[in-house]
Design an enzyme around this catalytic site. Structure first.
Site, PDB file in Angstrom:
ATOM      1  N   GLY A 143       0.861  -1.187   0.000  1.00  0.00           N
ATOM      2  CA  GLY A 143       0.000   0.000   0.000  1.00  0.00           C
ATOM      3  C   GLY A 143       0.895   1.235   0.000  1.00  0.00           C
ATOM      4  CB  VAL A 176       2.210   0.436   5.044  1.00  0.00           C
ATOM      5  CG1 VAL A 176       1.942   1.931   4.960  1.00  0.00           C
ATOM      6  CG2 VAL A 176       0.899  -0.325   5.236  1.00  0.00           C
ATOM      7  CE  LYS A 177       6.220   3.944  -2.371  1.00  0.00           C
ATOM      8  NZ  LYS A 177       6.287   5.382  -2.584  1.00  0.00           N
ATOM      9  CB  THR A 178       3.897   5.944   4.863  1.00  0.00           C
ATOM     10  OG1 THR A 178       3.313   7.238   5.013  1.00  0.00           O
ATOM     11  CG2 THR A 178       4.599   5.575   6.164  1.00  0.00           C
TER      12      THR A 178
END
Ligand code: 5RP
Length: 269
Positions: A143, A176-178
């Protein structure tokens, strides 16, 4: 081991349980930018270091710039459809399927969701739909948490970034990439049940700034990086990759990573 674990084990390095992912998917929205104009050359050059665990790329790049010499993991981006020339960069939709990822030999697929943007609803429901297909095929889903232009300042707000990371995991993301927040990044990782990896964002002023950011993220509980510009726009990408590898996989301190960076730069010149 199920298919999901087998694929995840190609994305994350066994020794450290962390992942050094290099993103080269920018051209789909930004065109032929500096460092990626000759995508084939950039990919071959970085791949030759043997330090890239996994690539994040688009179907076009998979076709034109691969295979690499090694056997790296591949995460295929399957959302897009918006450019910097268009009215709204956050108006992404699905541009591929999990089946396409399977056919391409991908170890994961990536879908963006833009939290706080006018397209929050569409992009989040798209992510959730793909999560269902991913479960069926044992395909990991990355995501990619984005924020709208109006929310640029929020990229440094740990509460907002924590919200985005948690929301992506709750909609079915396995990874998750943020964004990294200098303050309280551990709140972001603590509130997200899925492994968190950081993006780099626009180029930092120096390689040392990049290393400090990655160090801070790892200390804050990140399971790795999904980084592009700060790697391939560096004046010394191979040396920088060695230092990044040291922090991500070998728990080097910033000082030790700096020495390694210098050593590798000297060897090259
Ligand atoms: C491009 C992306 C990139 O994958 C992501 O932002 C990581 O690259 P960078 O470190 O350059 O920000 O989503 O559309």
């Amino acid at each position: 081991m199920e298919g999901l674990d087998i694929r995840l084990s190609r994305i994350f390095r066994r020794e450290s349980g962390r992942a050094l992912v290099v993103a080269v998917d920018h051209g789909m929205a930004l065109g032929p930018m500096s460092g990626l104009t000759n995508i084939k050359e950039t990919v071959a050059r970085l791949d030759a270091t043997g330090m890239v665990d996994t690539w994040l790329l688009t179907k076009g790049i998979l076709r034109y710039a691969f295979p690499t010499r090694g056997c790296p993991g591949i995460i295929l981006r399957i959302s897009g459809g918006a450019t910097i020339a268009g009215p709204e960069l956050t108006r992404e939709a699905l541009t591929g399927t999990v089946e396409e990822g399977l056919a391409a030999g991908a170890d994961g697929v990536a879908v963006s969701a833009f939290i706080g943007s006018p397209y929050e609803h569409e992009t989040l429901t798209g992510l959730a739909r793909v999560a269902g297909d991913c479960r069926r095929w044992n395909m990991p889903l990355l995501g990619v948490v984005g924020v709208g232009k109006i929310n640029e300042d929020k990229k440094q707000d740990p509460r907002f970034i924590a919200l985005g990371a948690r929301v992506a995991a709750e909609h079915g993301a396995d990874l998750v990439k943020t964004y990294y927040t200098e303050k309280d990044f551990d709140r972001v990782t603590a509130g997200c049940p899925a492994p968190v990896l950081i993006a780099g964002g626009p180029k930092c002023d120096t390689d040392m700034d990049t290393l400090k950011m990655i160090y801070g993220a790892i200390q804050g509980g990140a399971r790795g990086i999904v980084m592009g510009r700060n790697i391939w726009q560096s004046p010394h990408p191979e040396a920088l990759l060695a230092a990044v590898d040291g922090i991500v996989h070998k728990d080097l301190e910033v000082k030790e990573a700096e020495e390694l960076l210098q050593e590798c730069k000297n060897k090259k010149s």
